[in-house]
Design a protein around this motif. Structure first.
Motif, PDB file in Angstrom:
ATOM      1  N   LEU A   1      28.522  81.854   8.698  1.00 19.17           N
ATOM      2  CA  LEU A   1      28.493  81.589  10.517  1.00 19.17           C
ATOM      3  C   LEU A   1      27.284  81.774  11.238  1.00 19.17           C
ATOM      4  N   GLU A   2      28.276  83.494  11.715  1.00 21.77           N
ATOM      5  CA  GLU A   2      28.409  83.728  13.061  1.00 21.77           C
ATOM      6  C   GLU A   2      26.694  84.052  13.459  1.00 21.77           C
ATOM      7  N   PRO A   3      26.170  85.154  12.721  1.00 22.40           N
ATOM      8  CA  PRO A   3      25.368  84.953  12.757  1.00 22.40           C
ATOM      9  C   PRO A   3      23.518  84.061  13.177  1.00 22.40           C
ATOM     10  N   ALA A   4      24.016  82.354  12.073  1.00 15.21           N
ATOM     11  CA  ALA A   4      23.446  81.761  11.770  1.00 15.21           C
ATOM     12  C   ALA A   4      23.534  81.039  13.909  1.00 15.21           C
ATOM     13  N   ILE A   5      24.850  80.842  14.001  1.00 15.88           N
ATOM     14  CA  ILE A   5      25.168  80.346  15.350  1.00 15.88           C
ATOM     15  C   ILE A   5      24.203  81.399  16.370  1.00 15.88           C
ATOM     16  N   VAL A   6      24.292  82.595  16.432  1.00 15.37           N
ATOM     17  CA  VAL A   6      23.654  83.150  17.186  1.00 15.37           C
ATOM     18  C   VAL A   6      21.989  83.103  17.115  1.00 15.37           C
ATOM     19  N   MET A   7      21.667  83.102  16.006  1.00  8.70           N
ATOM     20  CA  MET A   7      20.138  82.939  15.781  1.00  8.70           C
ATOM     21  C   MET A   7      19.754  81.807  16.481  1.00  8.70           C
ATOM     22  N   ALA A   8      20.633  80.496  16.066  1.00  6.01           N
ATOM     23  CA  ALA A   8      20.015  79.412  16.743  1.00  6.01           C
ATOM     24  C   ALA A   8      20.254  79.481  18.472  1.00  6.01           C
ATOM     25  N   VAL A   9      21.355  80.108  18.849  1.00  6.86           N
ATOM     26  CA  VAL A   9      21.390  80.260  20.481  1.00  6.86           C
ATOM     27  C   VAL A   9      20.501  80.976  21.163  1.00  6.86           C
ATOM     28  N   SER A  10      20.148  82.164  20.434  1.00  8.20           N
ATOM     29  CA  SER A  10      18.921  82.983  20.619  1.00  8.20           C
ATOM     30  C   SER A  10      17.121  82.021  20.400  1.00  8.20           C
ATOM     31  N   VAL A  11      17.096  81.436  19.158  1.00 10.08           N
ATOM     32  CA  VAL A  11      16.115  80.623  19.319  1.00 10.08           C
ATOM     33  C   VAL A  11      16.362  79.441  21.055  1.00 10.08           C
ATOM     34  N   THR A  12      17.156  78.630  21.200  1.00  9.24           N
ATOM     35  CA  THR A  12      17.080  77.663  21.857  1.00  9.24           C
ATOM     36  C   THR A  12      16.756  77.957  23.115  1.00  9.24           C
TER      37      THR A  12
ATOM     38  N   GLY B   1      16.120  70.502  22.681  1.00  6.47           N
ATOM     39  CA  GLY B   1      16.228  69.765  22.093  1.00  6.47           C
ATOM     40  C   GLY B   1      15.605  69.944  20.824  1.00  6.47           C
ATOM     41  N   ASN B   2      14.506  70.621  20.505  1.00  9.14           N
ATOM     42  CA  ASN B   2      14.441  71.441  19.271  1.00  9.14           C
ATOM     43  C   ASN B   2      14.676  72.322  18.862  1.00  9.14           C
ATOM     44  N   GLY B   3      15.431  73.281  19.373  1.00 12.85           N
ATOM     45  CA  GLY B   3      16.249  74.627  19.777  1.00 12.85           C
ATOM     46  C   GLY B   3      18.100  74.389  19.305  1.00 12.85           C
ATOM     47  N   LEU B   4      18.268  72.744  20.171  1.00 10.69           N
ATOM     48  CA  LEU B   4      19.919  72.713  19.266  1.00 10.69           C
ATOM     49  C   LEU B   4      19.155  71.603  17.785  1.00 10.69           C
ATOM     50  N   GLY B   5      18.206  71.146  17.997  1.00  7.16           N
ATOM     51  CA  GLY B   5      17.961  70.118  16.051  1.00  7.16           C
ATOM     52  C   GLY B   5      18.019  71.575  15.239  1.00  7.16           C
ATOM     53  N   TYR B   6      17.547  72.575  15.865  1.00  3.79           N
ATOM     54  CA  TYR B   6      17.355  73.940  14.800  1.00  3.79           C
ATOM     55  C   TYR B   6      18.068  74.488  14.744  1.00  3.79           C
ATOM     56  N   GLY B   7      19.031  74.905  15.578  1.00  5.97           N
ATOM     57  CA  GLY B   7      20.265  74.818  15.758  1.00  5.97           C
ATOM     58  C   GLY B   7      21.442  74.444  14.204  1.00  5.97           C
TER      59      GLY B   7
ATOM     60  N   VAL C   1      14.910  81.380  23.940  1.00  5.62           N
ATOM     61  CA  VAL C   1      13.706  81.443  24.033  1.00  5.62           C
ATOM     62  C   VAL C   1      12.649  80.011  24.244  1.00  5.62           C
ATOM     63  N   VAL C   2      13.045  79.449  23.123  1.00  5.56           N
ATOM     64  CA  VAL C   2      11.779  78.271  23.532  1.00  5.56           C
ATOM     65  C   VAL C   2      12.157  76.898  24.797  1.00  5.56           C
ATOM     66  N   ALA C   3      13.363  77.137  24.800  1.00  7.34           N
ATOM     67  CA  ALA C   3      13.872  76.614  26.526  1.00  7.34           C
ATOM     68  C   ALA C   3      13.159  77.012  27.692  1.00  7.34           C
ATOM     69  N   PHE C   4      12.675  78.725  27.453  1.00  8.33           N
ATOM     70  CA  PHE C   4      11.945  79.289  28.962  1.00  8.33           C
ATOM     71  C   PHE C   4      10.894  79.577  28.752  1.00  8.33           C
ATOM     72  N   ALA C   5      10.891  79.214  27.779  1.00  4.33           N
ATOM     73  CA  ALA C   5       8.611  79.523  27.738  1.00  4.33           C
ATOM     74  C   ALA C   5       8.920  78.586  27.457  1.00  4.33           C
ATOM     75  N   ASN C   6       8.919  77.596  27.475  1.00  6.83           N
ATOM     76  CA  ASN C   6       8.195  75.654  27.821  1.00  6.83           C
ATOM     77  C   ASN C   6       8.195  76.092  28.687  1.00  6.83           C
ATOM     78  N   VAL C   7       9.282  76.634  29.885  1.00  6.53           N
ATOM     79  CA  VAL C   7       9.011  76.018  30.980  1.00  6.53           C
ATOM     80  C   VAL C   7       7.752  76.665  31.676  1.00  6.53           C
ATOM     81  N   ILE C   8       7.912  78.266  31.168  1.00  8.21           N
ATOM     82  CA  ILE C   8       7.471  79.335  31.786  1.00  8.21           C
ATOM     83  C   ILE C   8       5.645  78.407  31.891  1.00  8.21           C
ATOM     84  N   ILE C   9       5.224  78.321  30.592  1.00  5.15           N
ATOM     85  CA  ILE C   9       4.045  78.056  30.284  1.00  5.15           C
ATOM     86  C   ILE C   9       3.441  76.514  31.186  1.00  5.15           C
ATOM     87  N   SER C  10       4.525  75.380  31.356  1.00 10.15           N
ATOM     88  CA  SER C  10       4.988  74.098  32.117  1.00 10.15           C
ATOM     89  C   SER C  10       4.342  74.860  32.865  1.00 10.15           C
TER      90      SER C  10
END
Length: 213
Positions: A39-50, A137-143, A52-61
């Motif tokens: 469970l622990e690495p899964a949560i860390v991966m979920a937070v990490s992806v969330t 939203g997509n990061g949380l859905g994935y997580g 990255v995708v959130a801030f990458a979205n903002v920068i590209i926007s």
């Protein structure tokens, strides 16, 4: 226009169910197989992806009007790679044991289909705030999917959660009880089976999605 008007709410909450990136769009399944034995690495991966995708979205926007179309993929990869490097260094500094468990999978966030999919499909055509909500939203859905799978796999496969014993030792056959850990649960194929079960349950409860697809 409110920060969370009807459209923005759908952007944020839609990926948690009706437009989930894993069980509807079939994206990011590889990491669901790789990092959900505990469970622990899964949560860390979920937070990490969330993150990255959130801030990458903002920068590209923010850059969307200045990026030449012919090099947009290269720019997106550079942005994502920089953010993933930051996440990797933060994990090594503050959660070294978990970073070792995740190993190369943190670096492979760069190739996660969800990231490039959201940058191409949303961030390039929307403003920063909406893009941020889409990333969250997509990061949380994935997580959510990762956490559910990891919860079941660790509990039934190891009898623990966060490496804390949940199923009492007295229940095990070796101690005169009736229970034995299911070794299949910690094998990657079981993660794929659990994903399939989640998809089946989700589709059976949302039959309108079958008609849409």
């Amino acid at each position: 226009m409110g920060l969370l008007n009807g459209k923005n709410k759908e952007t944020l909450w839609g990926p948690l169910s009706r437009n989930n990136p894993v069980i509807i769009q079939m994206l990011g399944i590889c990491s669901a197989l790789a990092v959900t034995a505990k469970l622990e690495p899964a949560i860390v991966m979920a937070v990490s992806v969330t993150a990255v995708v959130a801030f990458a979205n903002v920068i590209i926007s923010l850059l969307r009007h200045t990026i030449p179309n012919r090099i947009r993929i290269i720019v997106q990869l550079v942005v994502v790679a920089a953010l993933v490097t930051i996440v990797s260094e933060v994990l090594k500094a503050f959660a070294y044991d978990v970073s070792k468990l995740l190993s190369v999978y943190v670096g492979l966030i760069i190739t996660n289909c969800i990231l490039m999919g959201r940058l191409e499909a949303f961030a390039l055509g929307n403003r920063p705030w909406e893009s941020f909500l889409d990333g969250i939203g997509n990061g949380l859905g994935y997580g959510i999917i990762l956490v559910v799978i990891a919860f079941v796999r660790e509990l039934l496969g190891s009898g623990t959660l966060f490496d804390i014993r949940i199923i009492p030792d007295a229940w095990y056959i070796k101690n005169g009880g009736f229970y034995e850990n299911n070794g299949m649960m910690i094998m990657p194929p079981m993660a794929l089976i659990l994903v399939a079960v989640i998809i089946w349950i989700h589709r059976s409860r949302n039959r309108e999605l079958q008609e849409e697809n």
